[in-house]
Design an enzyme around this catalytic site. Sequence first.
Site, PDB file in Angstrom:
ATOM      1  N   THR A 123       0.819  -1.221   0.000  1.00 45.43           N
ATOM      2  CA  THR A 123       0.000   0.000   0.000  1.00 45.43           C
ATOM      3  C   THR A 123       0.850   1.266   0.000  1.00 45.43           C
ATOM      4  OG1 THR A 123      -0.138  -0.180   2.416  1.00 45.43           O
ATOM      5  CG2 THR A 123      -1.933  -1.141   1.140  1.00 45.43           C
ATOM      6  N   GLU A 124       2.137   1.148  -0.299  1.00 45.16           N
ATOM      7  CA  GLU A 124       3.031   2.305  -0.204  1.00 45.16           C
ATOM      8  C   GLU A 124       2.616   3.449  -1.115  1.00 45.16           C
ATOM      9  OE1 GLU A 124       5.473  -0.890   1.673  1.00 45.16           O
ATOM     10  OE2 GLU A 124       3.954  -0.743   0.114  1.00 45.16           O
ATOM     11  N   LEU A 125       2.298   3.158  -2.382  1.00 44.65           N
ATOM     12  CA  LEU A 125       1.964   4.245  -3.294  1.00 44.65           C
ATOM     13  C   LEU A 125       0.690   4.955  -2.873  1.00 44.65           C
ATOM     14  CD1 LEU A 125       4.256   3.082  -5.023  1.00 44.65           C
ATOM     15  CD2 LEU A 125       2.849   3.558  -7.042  1.00 44.65           C
ATOM     16  N   ALA A 127      -0.030   5.601   0.104  1.00 41.64           N
ATOM     17  CA  ALA A 127       0.409   6.516   1.159  1.00 41.64           C
ATOM     18  C   ALA A 127       1.352   7.591   0.629  1.00 41.64           C
ATOM     19  CB  ALA A 127       1.110   5.733   2.267  1.00 41.64           C
ATOM     20  N   GLY A 128       1.672   7.519  -0.670  1.00 44.26           N
ATOM     21  CA  GLY A 128       2.499   8.547  -1.281  1.00 44.26           C
ATOM     22  C   GLY A 128       3.988   8.377  -1.092  1.00 44.26           C
TER      23      GLY A 128
END
Length: 245
Positions: A123-125, A127-128
């Site tokens: 889910t990193e992207l 979260a930016g």
Amino acid sequence: MIETADHDGIAVLTLNHGPVNALDLELLTAVPETLAAVADARAVVLTGSGRSFSAGVDLKRIFEGGPRYVEEFLPALSVAALAVFEHPKPVVAAVNGHALAGGCVLAAACDLRLMSGGTIGLTELAAGVPFPTVPLEIMRHAVGPALDALVLGAGRLAPDQARSIGLVHEVAEPGLLLAAALRHAEGLRAAPPDVYALAKHQLHRPARERIDAARASDDPLVQEIWSSERTFATLRGYLASLRRP
């Protein structure tokens, strides 16, 4: 923080750090230390306490700690993931619940992955923030061509979906998860330890070569983005949304 139990020569390591085993500097530091402490075990099973394997990075600690904390956290994340990935003995993940972002990476670093519930994904992207080299290459080793959709989609997969792309090897009933993981660990440890370690090293060599080639150029940029005002503004808004009734 990490509970250790012996099951007939197999070390069961249980993440026990808050309600969702969020990854902070202390837990990440404990991972390689605990693996070193059980170096004599013939195999390792890694699992989580409660309803989560690990829900990922402790974003509150990132926000409160600021760039100086990020400077320590990101290398610790890579060291912890590599410690699991390069452990010479068999390592089996018993994913007992949500395994997200860094939690997904820790599971993927294991040789074999079983899951009983929750969701798993990167889910990193969403979260930016981008990936450090080590987590990204561990994930590439685990899922191969499926990595693009997993990273760029930033979604969560149910256990059966994760099994369909090779991120999870087996789906188990919750009450049977640990027993199944121990059974698989027992099977893997049947090979002579030096033979298993060499085979694992050979299989992991391409990932290690990619890590060594890209780390110096990519990781400073990753740290810069994680430490940016834009990232902290995003975290500020996200954490504020969690406090709203």
